[in-house]
Scaffold this motif. Sequence first.
Motif, mmCIF file in Angstrom:
data_model
loop_
_atom_site.group_PDB
_atom_site.id
_atom_site.type_symbol
_atom_site.label_atom_id
_atom_site.label_comp_id
_atom_site.label_asym_id
_atom_site.label_seq_id
_atom_site.Cartn_x
_atom_site.Cartn_y
_atom_site.Cartn_z
ATOM 1 N N ASP A 1 7.832 1.034 2.593
ATOM 2 C CA ASP A 1 7.187 1.799 1.527
ATOM 3 C C ASP A 1 5.664 1.690 1.544
ATOM 4 O OD1 ASP A 1 9.704 2.494 0.569
ATOM 5 O OD2 ASP A 1 9.820 0.742 -0.747
ATOM 6 N N LEU A 2 5.161 0.892 2.468
ATOM 7 C CA LEU A 2 3.724 0.619 2.503
ATOM 8 C C LEU A 2 2.869 1.867 2.778
ATOM 9 C CD1 LEU A 2 1.679 -1.667 2.179
ATOM 10 C CD2 LEU A 2 1.957 -2.178 4.611
ATOM 11 N N ILE B 1 -2.463 -5.121 -1.686
ATOM 12 C CA ILE B 1 -1.036 -4.834 -1.827
ATOM 13 C C ILE B 1 -0.255 -6.077 -1.427
ATOM 14 C CG2 ILE B 1 0.917 -3.482 -0.978
ATOM 15 C CD1 ILE B 1 -1.056 -1.170 -0.491
ATOM 16 N N CYS C 1 5.799 -4.979 -2.197
ATOM 17 C CA CYS C 1 6.182 -3.678 -1.644
ATOM 18 C C CYS C 1 6.953 -3.910 -0.340
ATOM 19 C CB CYS C 1 4.903 -2.885 -1.381
ATOM 20 S SG CYS C 1 5.115 -1.356 -0.464
ATOM 21 N N LEU D 1 2.318 3.814 -0.414
ATOM 22 C CA LEU D 1 1.531 3.085 -1.416
ATOM 23 C C LEU D 1 0.059 3.016 -1.010
ATOM 24 C CD1 LEU D 1 1.333 1.572 -4.038
ATOM 25 C CD2 LEU D 1 2.161 -0.487 -2.882
ATOM 26 N N VAL E 1 2.970 -7.567 -0.052
ATOM 27 C CA VAL E 1 4.068 -7.081 0.790
ATOM 28 C C VAL E 1 5.182 -8.123 0.800
ATOM 29 C CG1 VAL E 1 4.727 -6.196 3.053
ATOM 30 C CG2 VAL E 1 2.383 -5.856 2.224
ATOM 31 N N LYS E 2 6.385 -7.668 0.526
ATOM 32 C CA LYS E 2 7.558 -8.572 0.513
ATOM 33 C C LYS E 2 8.171 -8.602 1.906
ATOM 34 C CE LYS E 2 12.059 -9.038 -1.892
ATOM 35 N NZ LYS E 2 12.297 -10.420 -1.617
ATOM 36 N N ASP F 1 2.030 -3.705 -6.247
ATOM 37 C CA ASP F 1 3.239 -3.474 -5.446
ATOM 38 C C ASP F 1 3.887 -2.125 -5.723
ATOM 39 O OD1 ASP F 1 4.223 -3.958 -7.961
ATOM 40 O OD2 ASP F 1 5.425 -5.712 -7.413
ATOM 41 N N SER F 2 3.222 -1.272 -6.517
ATOM 42 C CA SER F 2 3.781 0.055 -6.793
ATOM 43 C C SER F 2 2.653 1.022 -7.142
ATOM 44 C CB SER F 2 4.771 -0.007 -7.959
ATOM 45 O OG SER F 2 4.082 -0.251 -9.184
ATOM 46 N N HIS G 1 8.105 -11.165 -4.799
ATOM 47 C CA HIS G 1 7.829 -9.790 -5.199
ATOM 48 C C HIS G 1 7.038 -9.094 -4.091
ATOM 49 C CE1 HIS G 1 9.095 -10.489 -9.380
ATOM 50 N NE2 HIS G 1 8.523 -11.673 -9.260
#
Length: 221
Positions: free
Chosen positions: A138-139, A121, A134, A142, A123-124, A102-103, A132
Amino acid sequence: METLADRLTEVEGRIAAACQAAGRARETVTLLAVTKVFPAQVLLDAYAAGMREFGENYVQEFEGKAPQLGPLPGTRFHLIGHLQSNKSRKAGELFQVIQTVDSAKLARRLSEMEKPLEVMIEVKLSEEDSKHGCAPEDLPALVAAIRDLPHLTLSGLMTMPPWSENVELSRPYFRRLRELAQQHGLPGLSMGMSHDLEVAIQEGSTMVRVGTALFGKRKKV
């Protein structure tokens, strides 16, 4: 008394029916057997029943189980729980797939091990504090960061919608994840669990994470 083989047959039937209804081939959906909180013997029984892809939530728990498993040819272990950066090295040693990156910091930590790893990834998409992942905005950054790392292969996205007895409430989250994956040319979609796997498959899931329907309810720990 229903056996593991019976429950596996039932789950396989549900997946096959959902694929048929969605006009998809059964082979397009992987069954990930979620064995968190269950002892090593349950995992060995599942392997004997033909399962090969296993999901665990906790690095420390699986670290305790792994030595009891011995060699299991053809098996892949997926980390599907939140991963803290300080546990990234141990996770990279234990698992072949990390679904909860996620980061960029965590991705770099994993790549620094210089071991080939498949990653997804998380994704929230839910507002819940307990979830939790990303943020969708912000995807793009990342995705680009992971694709620049030499030892990671980015295969797709995963998410967990808010729990609801009404499986239709999961649909918008699954659809949104599919749209995000398409935007970034990512083929893998890890979404759907025991109760809502049919909806997930209708919306394009390529991997359903099934624990309860296979192994029964987990005991509280």
